[in-house]
Design a protein around this motif. Structure first.
Motif: not given
Ligand SMILES: [Zn+2]
Length: 414
Positions: A55, A57, A200, A237, A289
């Motif tokens: 996960h 970005h 998420h 998460h 993340d």
């Molecule tokens: Zn994220």
């Protein structure tokens, strides 16, 4: 062009490996290079499967160090969202290229990305030689389902069409930013086209309280109601999942990706209940993340954080072992993330780690990888039989860094 690696160490044995057409053609102690192979002498370096970042970005490398140490909502509202409103495709391209350099350097060869301008992100991944599953964040805060559907269909088609090592995902941002109607549409579209979903889920306690207030049920049960809890879904998460939710997630063969560093940096106040997830049989992977909220893409840091926070939360140093944490970090406890074993016939994706690195030179190797090492122990990174880094040098890294800096300056974030 075919590649041969000779003199590598795998489980205390000296092995060689040949790659052809992006696959491992042969691996073992008696394998010899073929005529015309490019040959790498590993000199005893450790042959290792790569890490998988479940996960991120990636292009948020551009926002690294911008608005740190603010509470989550102030960071988003005052810093990130205004800057993202100015983003264009070239920003995302160079931000993602910078992320790829960092991942190549620290041994991650495959990642799950959720970000704007996904075609530009996908192009960056292809140019860098990595593998990724990419989808734009789907948000319909305005409850404009038609626009969300259009964006989803368009990107899925354009990313699938270009192919390479990049595949599309549907990435509804969260249950509180996407309408129930759109979530149901995403579930149908995903099933119809065989496209995975990443979302998420249960990151903050407030998300859980709001979900109960609005839908009368907890986040995982709500996601199940709309048809999105299935074997092709990655939940990022899962900090506040309770036992019943974990059992449901396991039953649906869904994957949870834990992001222990970002969770701690953004102070979500809880810890992903890994021991209960394991007991329920949940498939678990590891993620960074975004580099705006971590701020690193070096998964070696995250695997250590994962091990430590689990031990600390359980008040039990034996609750997770280094071996188990390493399996989580290399995607072996979450098949959907796409990691493959190091074996003949499998994709030629692997690392050579410096056996002479001080962090790895003595003691148990797996403990060294999880508790002592950082990404600097990676000497060579190979994806689909193509050498993306050797001797710790990624060709073109300087240009990528300079371009990313230009883009960050243009955005006024550095
Ligand atoms: Zn994220």
């Amino acid at each position: 062009v075919s590649l041969a690696v000779v003199g590598a160490t795998l489980e205390d044995e000296t092995v060689s490996l040949r790659c052809e057409d992006g696959l491992i053609a042969a691996l073992g102690p008696d394998v010899a290079p073929g005529d015309g192979d490019d040959v790498i002498d590993a000199g005893g370096a450790l042959l290792s499967p790569p890490l998988v970042n479940g996960h991120t970005h990636a292009a948020m490398t551009l926002f690294r160090g911008y608005g740190d140490d603010l509470p989550l909502m102030r960071w988003l509202e005052e810093k990130i969202w205004p800057a993202e409103a100015r983003l264009d495709a070239d920003d995302v391209y160079w931000g993602t290229r910078l992320a790829c350099v960092e991942m190549i350097r620290s041994g991650t060869t495959r990642f799950w990305d959720m970000y704007w301008e996904p075609e530009a992100g996908a192009r960056a991944v292809r140019d860098a030689g990595l593998r990724a599953t990419v989808g734009p964040p789907l948000i319909d805060a305005e409850r404009d389902g038609a626009r969300l559907r259009e964006a989803a269909i368009e990107t899925v088609e354009s990313i699938a069409e270009r192919g390479g090592h990049v595949s599309p995902a549907l990435a509804p941002h969260a249950i509180y930013t996407v309408s129930e109607e759109s979530l149901r549409w995403i579930a149908d579209f995903s099933a119809e086209r065989g496209i995975p979903v990443q979302i998420h889920l249960s990151e903050t306690e407030r998300e859980v309280a709001d979900c109960i207030a609005e839908h009368g049920t907890r986040p995982a049960a709500y996601l199940d109601d709309v048809g999105l809890l299935g074997p092709a879904t990655v939940l990022a998460h899962g900090v506040w999942l309770d036992r019943a939710e974990l059992e449901l997630i396991a039953e649906r063969e869904c994957t949870v990706v834990s992001n222990p560093v970002a969770n701690q940096k953004l102070a979500v106040g809880g810890v992903f209940p890994y021991p209960a997830a394991r007991e329920a049989g949940v498939r678990v992977g590891l993620g960074t993340d975004g580099p705006g909220s971590n701020n690193s893409l070096d998964l070696f840091a995250d695997v250590k954080a994962f091990a430590l926070i689990q031990k600390h939360a359980a008040a039990d140093a034996a609750v997770v072992s280094a071996r188990e944490c390493w399996e989580v970090a290399t995607g072996r406890r979450a098949p959907l993330l796409g990691a493959r074993p190091l074996a003949a016939g499998e994709p030629a994706d692997f690392l050579l780690l410096r056996r002479d690195a001080p962090e790895l030179s003595l003691g148990d190797l797996t403990a060294g990888l999880v508790y002592s090492a950082g990404g600097s122990v990676v000497d060579t990174t190979v994806v689909a039989g193509r050498v993306l880094m050797s001797g710790g040098e990624v060709p073109g890294a300087g240009e990528v860094t300079a371009k990313a800096r230009e883009r960050a300056e243009r955005l006024g974030v550095c």
